[in-house]
Design a protein around this motif. Structure first.
Motif, mmCIF file in Angstrom:
data_model
loop_
_atom_site.group_PDB
_atom_site.id
_atom_site.type_symbol
_atom_site.label_atom_id
_atom_site.label_comp_id
_atom_site.label_asym_id
_atom_site.label_seq_id
_atom_site.Cartn_x
_atom_site.Cartn_y
_atom_site.Cartn_z
ATOM 1 N N ASP A 1 0.363 46.204 -5.709
ATOM 2 C CA ASP A 1 0.390 45.127 -6.763
ATOM 3 C C ASP A 1 -0.598 45.729 -7.951
ATOM 4 N N ILE A 2 -0.075 45.619 -9.191
ATOM 5 C CA ILE A 2 -0.714 45.992 -10.452
ATOM 6 C C ILE A 2 -0.779 45.092 -11.564
ATOM 7 N N GLN A 3 -2.001 44.602 -11.974
ATOM 8 C CA GLN A 3 -2.215 43.719 -13.024
ATOM 9 C C GLN A 3 -3.005 44.154 -14.069
ATOM 10 N N PHE A 4 -2.817 43.577 -15.526
ATOM 11 C CA PHE A 4 -3.649 43.825 -16.555
ATOM 12 C C PHE A 4 -3.755 42.508 -17.303
ATOM 13 N N GLY A 5 -4.842 42.407 -18.188
ATOM 14 C CA GLY A 5 -4.758 41.002 -19.006
ATOM 15 C C GLY A 5 -5.929 41.271 -19.967
ATOM 16 N N SER A 6 -6.249 40.175 -20.433
ATOM 17 C CA SER A 6 -7.291 39.752 -21.708
ATOM 18 C C SER A 6 -8.685 40.035 -21.212
ATOM 19 N N ASN A 7 -9.535 40.746 -22.148
ATOM 20 C CA ASN A 7 -10.899 41.019 -21.931
ATOM 21 C C ASN A 7 -10.885 42.074 -20.888
ATOM 22 N N GLY A 8 -10.131 43.050 -20.958
ATOM 23 C CA GLY A 8 -10.311 44.560 -20.151
ATOM 24 C C GLY A 8 -10.025 44.034 -18.630
ATOM 25 N N TYR A 9 -9.283 43.032 -18.290
ATOM 26 C CA TYR A 9 -9.111 42.809 -16.938
ATOM 27 C C TYR A 9 -8.146 43.665 -16.377
ATOM 28 N N GLN A 10 -8.200 44.060 -15.179
ATOM 29 C CA GLN A 10 -7.168 44.792 -14.485
ATOM 30 C C GLN A 10 -7.486 44.809 -12.926
ATOM 31 N N ARG A 11 -6.460 44.678 -12.129
ATOM 32 C CA ARG A 11 -6.439 44.732 -10.717
ATOM 33 C C ARG A 11 -5.497 45.317 -10.190
ATOM 34 N N GLN A 12 -5.719 46.315 -9.196
ATOM 35 C CA GLN A 12 -5.000 47.180 -8.399
ATOM 36 C C GLN A 12 -5.054 46.949 -6.896
ATOM 37 N N GLN A 13 -3.905 46.756 -6.255
ATOM 38 C CA GLN A 13 -4.067 46.456 -4.661
ATOM 39 C C GLN A 13 -2.903 47.336 -4.019
ATOM 40 N N ILE A 14 -3.205 47.951 -2.994
ATOM 41 C CA ILE A 14 -2.202 48.658 -2.023
ATOM 42 C C ILE A 14 -2.427 47.703 -0.671
ATOM 43 N N ARG A 15 -1.423 47.359 -0.034
ATOM 44 C CA ARG A 15 -1.366 46.557 1.133
ATOM 45 C C ARG A 15 -0.207 47.051 2.095
ATOM 46 N N LEU A 16 -0.711 47.379 3.210
ATOM 47 C CA LEU A 16 0.281 47.922 4.381
ATOM 48 C C LEU A 16 0.134 46.637 5.399
ATOM 49 N N ASP A 17 1.380 46.470 5.662
ATOM 50 C CA ASP A 17 1.600 45.715 7.000
ATOM 51 C C ASP A 17 2.672 46.374 8.067
ATOM 52 N N GLY A 18 2.430 46.141 9.186
ATOM 53 C CA GLY A 18 3.408 46.860 10.135
ATOM 54 C C GLY A 18 3.292 46.306 11.743
ATOM 55 N N HIS A 19 4.085 46.546 12.454
ATOM 56 C CA HIS A 19 4.125 46.248 13.859
ATOM 57 C C HIS A 19 4.852 47.514 14.619
ATOM 58 N N ASN A 20 4.702 47.401 15.871
ATOM 59 C CA ASN A 20 5.572 48.055 16.733
ATOM 60 C C ASN A 20 6.105 47.253 17.949
ATOM 61 N N ASN A 21 6.770 47.725 18.577
ATOM 62 C CA ASN A 21 7.394 47.117 20.030
ATOM 63 C C ASN A 21 6.635 47.053 21.057
ATOM 64 N N SER A 22 5.380 47.296 20.866
ATOM 65 C CA SER A 22 4.503 47.374 22.139
ATOM 66 C C SER A 22 3.340 46.359 21.995
ATOM 67 N N GLY A 23 3.408 45.619 21.150
ATOM 68 C CA GLY A 23 2.619 44.312 20.956
ATOM 69 C C GLY A 23 1.437 44.580 19.961
#
Length: 779
Positions: free
Chosen positions: A263-285
């Motif tokens: 997720d990448i964001q930019f905006g007024s007054n020098g605003y910026q935000r970057q995020q990396i997110r990982l979601d996952g699962h296996n079949n062992s619960g």
């Protein structure tokens, strides 16, 4: 001194968090069972036949306990891959009755469509520390789902997620050098700093520490899947929460075996935000979510730049069909956030971007780093009984450069939460005990002479030590609550909690005498409530509740004279509240409503004052009355269009408060907002374009006890636009936000009884921001 304090923790945590996420992903993928996999998909619509995005479809294998879920996209469709077998499937969306079915997954694709009907009383919430349907809870409760938290939002402040909830006052102060830039209260005046009188919980781990201190900026909204809010006294289950409870749950995307979401964001007054997110699962619960984000801004005002790094990791493991183990760790680091301080009326109106000159010369602000983690074990003995045990720990380093002094604070804490829930026939119960400890090391330095501005590479200068003390807090709170259903439509709930608090200050600076001291505070907090399901679409409730709110260690340490030790004259607040409410649905009009009316008395109310050096200290008022009305309406005339309306009325009056010969009886408590209105329209076009239009009106606010100065009323309009599309198996979501569309000059935050008549924190003019979110991964 600043760098030394932060190096103990702050520099190593990001690398450790990233390494832990990588290891978790590797283990999860490596341990995935090579079972036969089938495709399960379908579409969800409402009673009018329109497709419903944002519906959570959950499939559970009752024999193994394996659970998987997916969320419908813009076209109302969902897809998930499951090991072959038999599943109980449920489709749920806030405000709708859930639909369920038994489904057998084979090697060939399996399709199952669902139809959801509007039913606002069917939600299951856990803010009562156990799963209960909303119709059985004798409190005002609101559930905020992931879509409202996520859609075209910055995800950098709780005010975005909690706007439009009556009775909840949340302010993005844009002053990240004071308590993370957020002010938050429920059924109370605007808080002095941060959050007051609330319990904030994230994934079962209390963000609120033993003394009642909460840093709401530590919540990672980029990983939040649901927020539940209880308005009104909740001490019986959570302690030290006269205003209410905010329960935040991390969401896990189970639609793929591994999902990557930048997720990448930019905006007024020098605003910026970057995020990396990982979601996952296996079949062992095993299932997990890992998130790391970086936020920075130059600030709208002078001396208001900030950088914040956050991380959040949640791992769940099903040990068996009846036993689950989960671990959570969150991390927050603000290298140094500047603070521009407060303004007087003329500057707030005519020179709102300015900072106090002394704040620039002395580089006011704060640096903070915090790591918090915990482990929860839940075991279900039978379908009607379960035990849940949580252990947690926290460490925090804070450096604050402010008027007249510099503060170094090191904090270590931990605790234990346990609860046993069960039911037998028409009786349900919950009982447990919460134990929490906190150990602070506080050093306060005098400020040297003002002099010239500091060099750019120098954070601050320290003077002589004024206070050097250790501060320890221990809290113990056993509790029990029982609900009885004498009739299918009636639920009677009663409970009690006993809280014990021990505060100790150990003076280490003895050249001016020994200010070592302690305070012991304890209170029993009973409550009783009743709900009546008059019809399937109308629910009435009432409750009488008590609450007990202690001062925090900061409030006890900030004495009127500035000496060390604890303020021996500051007592806890005690609240007595009576509430009546009703919620339901006008079915032909598709209009949901929620109305609450409360009458309460607050003894020994906390009233803030500022010393000449701008440090806030607290005095007790004798008695205040706090009465209010809260109204929420949600109207969905067609599938693609939804409107929200919220109105809050608050009548908070001093009944017994005389100070230094000044009689304030009959005056409004400063910081009280008498009237507030929120109106929002959300529209979703069939081709994936979504838009949101919000209006906030806030009434005039008295800023001092004498009620002779006020923050003016204001109206702010915000717009949000987003487009959601799938390109193959890659989701693409560009978005644009416009805050304060009509360039209103306003102050979203004030400090009551500010010294020198500096009460106001000005808010930005029109601001723009935009960004794009992707999601892709391995099925």
């Amino acid at each position: 001194m600043t760098r030394g304090v932060r190096q103990r923790f702050g520099k190593k945590a990001p690398q450790a968090l990233v390494a832990l996420i990588v290891v978790t992903v590797g283990v999860s993928l490596a341990s995935a069972e090579q079972a036969d996999i089938g495709v399960f998909n379908g579409t969800v619509v409402d009673g009018l036949g329109g497709v419903l995005p944002g519906v959570t479809v959950t499939a559970r294998d009752s024999s193994s306990g394996l659970t998987r879920s997916a969320v419908t996209g813009p076209g109302g469709d969902y897809t998930m891959r499951l090991p072959t077998g038999s599943y109980d499937v449920e489709a749920s969306l806030l405000g709708f009755a859930a639909a369920s079915a038994a489904v057998t997954i084979g090697a060939s694709p399996t399709e199952r469509d669902f139809t959801l009907e509007i039913a606002p009383l069917a939600e299951t919430v856990t803010v009562t520390r156990t799963d209960q349907t909303l119709s059985a809870i004798p409190n005002a409760v609101v559930v905020v789902q992931a879509d409202r938290i996520d859609f075209a939002q910055r995800k950098s402040s709780l005010d975005e997620a909690l706007r439009g909830i009556p009775g909840v006052l949340v302010q993005n102060r844009r002053n990240y050098g004071l308590s993370g830039g957020i002010g938050l209260s429920i059924r109370a005046p605007q808080p002095r700093f941060g959050l007051r009188g609330l319990a904030l919980i994230q994934d079962g781990i209390p963000i609120t520490t033993a003394d009642g201190t909460t840093e709401p900026g530590n919540i990672d909204l980029g990983s939040a899947g649901q927020i539940e809010v209880v308005r009104g006294p909740s001490s019986v289950l959570y302690g030290n929460s006269a205003g209410g409870v905010i329960n935040v749950f991390t969401g896990i995307d189970e639609s793929r075996r591994l999902t990557v979401r930048p997720d990448i964001q930019f905006g007024s007054n020098g605003y910026q935000r970057q995020q990396i997110r990982l979601d996952g699962h296996n079949n062992s619960g095993t299932e997990f979510m890992g998130s790391f984000s970086h936020f920075q801004t130059d600030g709208w005002r002078e001396q208001s730049a900030a950088k914040i790094n956050q991380g959040n990791l949640l791992v769940r493991q099903a040990l068996s069909a009846n036993t689950d183990l989960s671990g959570v760790f969150n991390y927050y680091d603000s290298p140094f956030a500047e603070s521009p301080s407060f303004l007087n009326f003329d500057d707030a109106m005519n020179n709102p971007r300015s900072a106090r000159g002394i704040s620039i010369r002395q580089n006011w602000g704060e640096a903070a780093s915090q790591g918090q983690g915990g482990v929860t074990l839940e075991h279900r003995f039978a379908r009607s009984q379960a035990i849940r045990v949580t252990g947690w720990a926290v460490t925090r380093d804070l450096f604050a450069s402010g008027p007249g002094q510099v503060i170094n604070l090191g904090r270590k804490g931990g605790g234990f939460r346990s609860q046993y829930v069960g039911s037998a026939g028409a009786i349900e119960w919950i009982a447990g005990v919460d134990v929490s400890s906190q150990n602070d090391s506080r050093i306060e330095y005098a400020r040297p002479s003002f002099g010239s501005p500091l060099p750019a590479d120098e954070v601050v200068k320290n003077g002589d030590i004024n206070i050097d003390q250790g501060e320890d807090v221990l809290s113990v709170g056993p509790f029990a609550q029982v609900s009885v259903r004498p009739h299918d439509r009636v639920t009677i709930t009663g409970g009690v909690r006993y809280d014990y608090y021990k505060f100790e200050a150990k003076d280490r600076k003895l050249d001016d005498g020994d200010q070592t001291g302690d305070r012991t505070m304890n209170q029993a907090s009973p409550m009783v409530g009743l709900t009546f399901a008059a019809t399937p679409t109308l629910n009435l409730y009432t409750n009488f509740a008590t609450a007990y709110e202690t001062p925090t260690t900061v409030e006890l340490s900030n004495t009127p004279t500035g000496e060390g030790g604890f303020n021996q004259l500051l007592d806890p607040e005690r609240l007595r509240s009576f509430e009546v409410g009703f919620r339901g649905l006008l079915q032909p009009a598709r209009l949901q409503y929620d109305i609450a009316v409360y009458n309460s008395r607050l003894l020994d109310a906390f009233v803030p004052f500022q010393r000449p050096d701008e440090q806030v200290f607290i005095l007790n008022a004798g008695e205040s009355s706090r009465n209010g009305v809260e109204l929420a309406l949600n109207w969905r005339p067609v599938t693609q269009l939804a409107t929200r309306f919220a109105y809050t009325y608050q009548d908070f009056i001093f009944q017994d408060f005389v100070l230094d010969g000044d009689d304030f009886n009959g005056n409004v408590e400063p910081g009280t907002v008498p009237n507030r209105v929120f109106f929002g329209i959300d529209h979703a076009a069939p081709f994936g374009l979504r838009s949101s239009f919000n209006v906030r009106w806030v009434d005039e606010i008295f800023v001092n006890n004498a009620n002779d100065e006020a923050n003016w009323a204001y109206t702010v309009v915000d717009l949000r636009f987003g487009w959601e599309q799938m390109w193959g198996d890659v989701g693409v979501r560009p978005f644009l936000g416009i805050d304060n569309l009509f360039n209103e000059r306003y102050n979203s935050s004030i400090i009551s009884n500010g010294f020198g008549r500096r009460y106001y924190e000005s808010s930005p003019d029109r601001e723009f921001y935009g960004g794009i979110t992707f999601d892709f991964g391995v099925r």
